[in-house]
Design an enzyme around this catalytic site. Structure first.
Site, PDB file in Angstrom:
ATOM      1  N   PRO A 287       0.819  -1.213   0.000  1.00 57.83           N
ATOM      2  CA  PRO A 287       0.000   0.000   0.000  1.00 57.83           C
ATOM      3  C   PRO A 287       0.853   1.262   0.000  1.00 57.83           C
ATOM      4  O   PRO A 287       1.868   1.344   0.687  1.00 57.83           O
ATOM      5  CB  PRO A 287      -0.792  -0.107   1.310  1.00 57.83           C
ATOM      6  CG  PRO A 287       0.062  -0.954   2.197  1.00 57.83           C
ATOM      7  CD  PRO A 287       0.778  -1.923   1.284  1.00 57.83           C
ATOM      8  N   GLY A 288       0.459   2.224  -0.783  1.00 60.45           N
ATOM      9  CA  GLY A 288       1.093   3.538  -0.763  1.00 60.45           C
ATOM     10  C   GLY A 288       0.051   4.550  -0.315  1.00 60.45           C
ATOM     11  O   GLY A 288      -0.004   4.983   0.837  1.00 60.45           O
ATOM     12  N   ARG A 289      -0.834   4.861  -1.255  1.00 62.74           N
ATOM     13  CA  ARG A 289      -1.871   5.857  -1.011  1.00 62.74           C
ATOM     14  C   ARG A 289      -2.674   5.582   0.267  1.00 62.74           C
ATOM     15  O   ARG A 289      -2.921   6.494   1.060  1.00 62.74           O
ATOM     16  CB  ARG A 289      -2.835   5.816  -2.212  1.00 62.74           C
ATOM     17  CG  ARG A 289      -3.851   6.928  -2.282  1.00 62.74           C
ATOM     18  CD  ARG A 289      -4.842   6.635  -3.419  1.00 62.74           C
ATOM     19  NE  ARG A 289      -4.206   6.236  -4.648  1.00 62.74           N
ATOM     20  CZ  ARG A 289      -3.844   7.076  -5.624  1.00 62.74           C
ATOM     21  NH1 ARG A 289      -4.112   8.357  -5.524  1.00 62.74           N
ATOM     22  NH2 ARG A 289      -3.258   6.605  -6.706  1.00 62.74           N
ATOM     23  N   TYR A 328      -4.872  13.831 -13.394  1.00 61.36           N
ATOM     24  CA  TYR A 328      -5.859  12.734 -13.389  1.00 61.36           C
ATOM     25  C   TYR A 328      -7.295  13.238 -13.234  1.00 61.36           C
ATOM     26  O   TYR A 328      -8.204  12.428 -13.050  1.00 61.36           O
ATOM     27  CB  TYR A 328      -5.600  11.747 -12.229  1.00 61.36           C
ATOM     28  CG  TYR A 328      -4.146  11.437 -11.977  1.00 61.36           C
ATOM     29  CD1 TYR A 328      -3.395  10.761 -12.933  1.00 61.36           C
ATOM     30  CD2 TYR A 328      -3.529  11.810 -10.796  1.00 61.36           C
ATOM     31  CE1 TYR A 328      -2.055  10.476 -12.704  1.00 61.36           C
ATOM     32  CE2 TYR A 328      -2.192  11.537 -10.563  1.00 61.36           C
ATOM     33  CZ  TYR A 328      -1.460  10.868 -11.521  1.00 61.36           C
ATOM     34  OH  TYR A 328      -0.139  10.599 -11.302  1.00 61.36           O
ATOM     35  N   CYS A 354       0.884  29.919 -14.017  1.00 62.05           N
ATOM     36  CA  CYS A 354       0.479  30.540 -15.280  1.00 62.05           C
ATOM     37  C   CYS A 354      -0.156  29.523 -16.206  1.00 62.05           C
ATOM     38  O   CYS A 354       0.343  29.274 -17.302  1.00 62.05           O
ATOM     39  CB  CYS A 354       1.699  31.162 -15.947  1.00 62.05           C
ATOM     40  SG  CYS A 354       2.527  32.316 -14.879  1.00 62.05           S
ATOM     41  N   TYR A 383       1.246  11.325  -2.919  1.00 61.12           N
ATOM     42  CA  TYR A 383       1.605  11.799  -4.256  1.00 61.12           C
ATOM     43  C   TYR A 383       1.490  13.315  -4.404  1.00 61.12           C
ATOM     44  O   TYR A 383       1.383  13.820  -5.522  1.00 61.12           O
ATOM     45  CB  TYR A 383       0.763  11.085  -5.332  1.00 61.12           C
ATOM     46  CG  TYR A 383       0.899   9.576  -5.290  1.00 61.12           C
ATOM     47  CD1 TYR A 383       2.085   8.956  -5.662  1.00 61.12           C
ATOM     48  CD2 TYR A 383      -0.150   8.761  -4.840  1.00 61.12           C
ATOM     49  CE1 TYR A 383       2.221   7.570  -5.602  1.00 61.12           C
ATOM     50  CE2 TYR A 383      -0.020   7.376  -4.779  1.00 61.12           C
ATOM     51  CZ  TYR A 383       1.159   6.789  -5.170  1.00 61.12           C
ATOM     52  OH  TYR A 383       1.299   5.422  -5.107  1.00 61.12           O
TER      53      TYR A 383
HETATM   54  N1  LLP Z   1       3.442  -1.099  -5.940  1.00 66.98           N
HETATM   55  C1  LLP Z   1       3.835  -0.722  -7.166  1.00 66.98           C
HETATM   56  C2  LLP Z   1       4.720  -1.589  -7.933  1.00 66.98           C
HETATM   57  C3  LLP Z   1       3.398   0.511  -7.679  1.00 66.98           C
HETATM   58  O1  LLP Z   1       3.779   0.888  -8.891  1.00 66.98           O
HETATM   59  C4  LLP Z   1       2.576   1.333  -6.896  1.00 66.98           C
HETATM   60  C5  LLP Z   1       2.125   2.645  -7.397  1.00 66.98           C
HETATM   61  C6  LLP Z   1       2.214   0.904  -5.612  1.00 66.98           C
HETATM   62  C7  LLP Z   1       2.658  -0.336  -5.162  1.00 66.98           C
HETATM   63  C8  LLP Z   1       1.363   1.710  -4.675  1.00 66.98           C
HETATM   64  O2  LLP Z   1       0.092   1.891  -5.177  1.00 66.98           O
HETATM   65  P1  LLP Z   1      -1.033   2.600  -4.266  1.00 66.98           P
HETATM   66  O3  LLP Z   1      -1.273   1.715  -3.065  1.00 66.98           O
HETATM   67  O4  LLP Z   1      -0.532   3.919  -3.868  1.00 66.98           O
HETATM   68  O5  LLP Z   1      -2.207   2.654  -5.148  1.00 66.98           O
HETATM   69  N2  LLP Z   1       0.861   9.352  -9.048  1.00 66.98           N
HETATM   70  C9  LLP Z   1      -0.370   8.593  -9.093  1.00 66.98           C
HETATM   71  C10 LLP Z   1      -0.196   7.196  -8.549  1.00 66.98           C
HETATM   72  C11 LLP Z   1       0.837   6.365  -9.277  1.00 66.98           C
HETATM   73  C12 LLP Z   1       1.001   5.028  -8.638  1.00 66.98           C
HETATM   74  C13 LLP Z   1       2.215   4.354  -9.106  1.00 66.98           C
HETATM   75  N3  LLP Z   1       2.444   3.074  -8.551  1.00 66.98           N
HETATM   76  C14 LLP Z   1      -1.450   9.334  -8.311  1.00 66.98           C
HETATM   77  O6  LLP Z   1      -1.176  10.387  -7.756  1.00 66.98           O
HETATM   78  O7  LLP Z   1      -2.587   8.891  -8.257  1.00 66.98           O
END
Ligand code: LLP
Length: 425
Positions: A287-289, A328, A354, A383
């Site tokens: 998990p990231g987000r 997005y 701008c 992000y």
């Molecule tokens: N694992 C891999 C291999 C990934 O590429 C990503 C995100 C994650 C985990 C984490 O995903 P999450 O749990 O955050 O959904 N900049 C974009 C998001 C790009 C995500 C890239 N990869 C945004 O702001 O929505």
């Protein structure tokens, strides 16, 4: 008036523990955000440290409940790559996903033991691979055949490196195209036929030890069924001891958003692995987000209010601190930090850049917005800092951690000197 607003409940987009205090102002991590804006300036990213910790614990507890002890929660650090965040998640016992040599350097600096780091990347350089091997990175996720060859060269004779293979299950969840990664046509990982060939080559390697498969089908996903479909799609690639199913759990950006709970998401992945791949598998999730988005809010100062065909409330930040609305079409909420009750005037919250696309929130409702107000956009912990930039020479904001009423700057604001720090003339 302030008294009446004190009873307004904050929606679930705000950091855990946030409240409207007796003065009618937003409080995050026990800190009054109007005071934070006065003290540290704006724009500023404000993060409730306890929220980060609570979500990390929630993920670990859910994985232990639904998968037992052979599970691993990785912080997908691209969502919030700052030393303080790495440190918090390392302390909480998470492992870490890094996408580049730069994130690897930050993760090591933040205190992650190298063995608990996974290196990803669809275009890793030979130098990044050498750095990772030299640092003792536990797992390197091979994305393609060149990656495989380069990694085999980077591992010294006689040594071995644990690897996983990134595969593309051919599943397209319903999310924005730019953040879908597991569909048939994608730059990430190998398709199922190529994956078979890569598995054969990895199994024949004496330096690369194939532990299992990795996939990540996309981000900001609400429908849990996609994760199961993806597991079904890769099941026939063989039987492996370990699987890393990536991240992707969506979060609430507005009060109307109802993403699945962490527990339900983890249960869906763990159940799919147990039922389709077997009961004895090591399961990693990334998990990231979902770890960081709702822990953070951004504070701005209103610079001007222009009432014309629309009402534009322009603030002192914008696409340099939050690119997501422009990239997005991401939808956020906004509120005046000391007038938070629902309702108010229909406005667009615009940035200072701008570009006409530099609108942070369209159709926000704000109470009597005026220059000098502190404006807050919740759910900006993921992000935002990560994709911040210096467009128009705007210095990037500080990151301020708050906990139990104490605040500390963990990333300082950029200065004009920083803007020219790499210029050699
Ligand atoms: N694992 C891999 C291999 C990934 O590429 C990503 C995100 C994650 C985990 C984490 O995903 P999450 O749990 O955050 O959904 N900049 C974009 C998001 C790009 C995500 C890239 N990869 C945004 O702001 O929505």
């Amino acid at each position: 008036m302030a008294r009446a607003m004190a009873v307004t409940a904050l929606s679930h987009v705000y950091p855990l523990g946030s409240r409207i205090n007796e003065a009618g102002r937003l409080e995050v991590g026990g800190c009054d955000v109007v005071r934070l804006a006065d003290e540290y300036g704006t724009p500023a990213y404000v993060v409730a440290e306890d929220d980060l910790r609570a979500r990390a614990r929630n993920f670990r507890a859910a994985l232990s409940t639904h998968h037992g002890e052979s599970g691993e929660v990785l912080f997908a650090s691209k969502a919030f790559p700052c030393t303080a965040a790495y440190r918090v998640f390392a302390e909480e016992g998470l492992s870490c996903d890094v996408a580049t040599g730069g994130e690897l350097a930050l993760a090591l600096r933040g205190g992650f033991p190298p063995a608990r780091i996974y290196l990803h990347g669809n275009a890793k350089s030979p130098a990044e691979l050498r750095e990772a091997v030299a640092a003792g990175v536990g797992t390197i996720v091979v994305d393609n055949f060149d990656d495989l060859d380069n990694l085999a060269e980077a591992v010294p004779a006689g040594a071995t490196q644990r690897v996983m293979l990134r595969v593309r299950p051919g599943v397209k969840p319903s999310t924005h195209d730019f953040i879908s990664t597991g569909q048939v046509d994608s730059k990430f990982g190998l398709g199922l036929d190529d994956a078979r060939a890569a598995i054969d080559r990895l199994r024949a390697s004496d330096r690369l030890q194939l532990a299992g498969l990795h996939m990540h089908i996309g981000s900001q996903i609400f429908e849990l069924a996609s994760f199961r479909k993806a597991v079904e799609a890769i099941a026939h690639l063989g039987d492996f001891p370990a699987y890393n199913l990536g991240g992707g759990l969506g979060v609430a950006y507005t009060a109307q958003d109802e993403p699945p709970a962490i527990d339900a998401y983890v249960e869906a992945k763990a159940t799919a692995v147990r039922e389709i791949l077997g009961a004895d598998k090591h399961l990693a999730i990334e998990p990231g987000r979902a770890l960081v988005a709702n822990a953070g809010v951004t504070l701005y100062r209103v610079m001007t209010v222009k009432r014309d065909l629309s009402t534009y409330v322009s603030v002192d930040g914008g696409m340099s601190d939050n690119l997501r609305p422009m990239l997005y079409g991401a939808v956020y909420e906004a509120a005046i930090a000391d007038r938070l009750s629902p309702g108010g005037e229909l406005c667009h919250v615009a940035g200072k850049h701008c570009e006409s696309s530099d609108v942070i929130v369209r159709d926000a409702h704000l109470h009597d917005p005026r220059p000098g107000d502190v404006l807050v956009t919740p759910a900006t912990g993921a992000y935002g800092h990560a994709m911040a930039n210096n467009y128009n020479g705007v210095p990037r904001p500080p990151v301020i951690f708050c906990r139990d009423g104490e605040s500390r700057v963990v990333v300082r604001r950029e200065t004009y000197e920083d803007l020219a720090a790499r210029d050699l003339v």
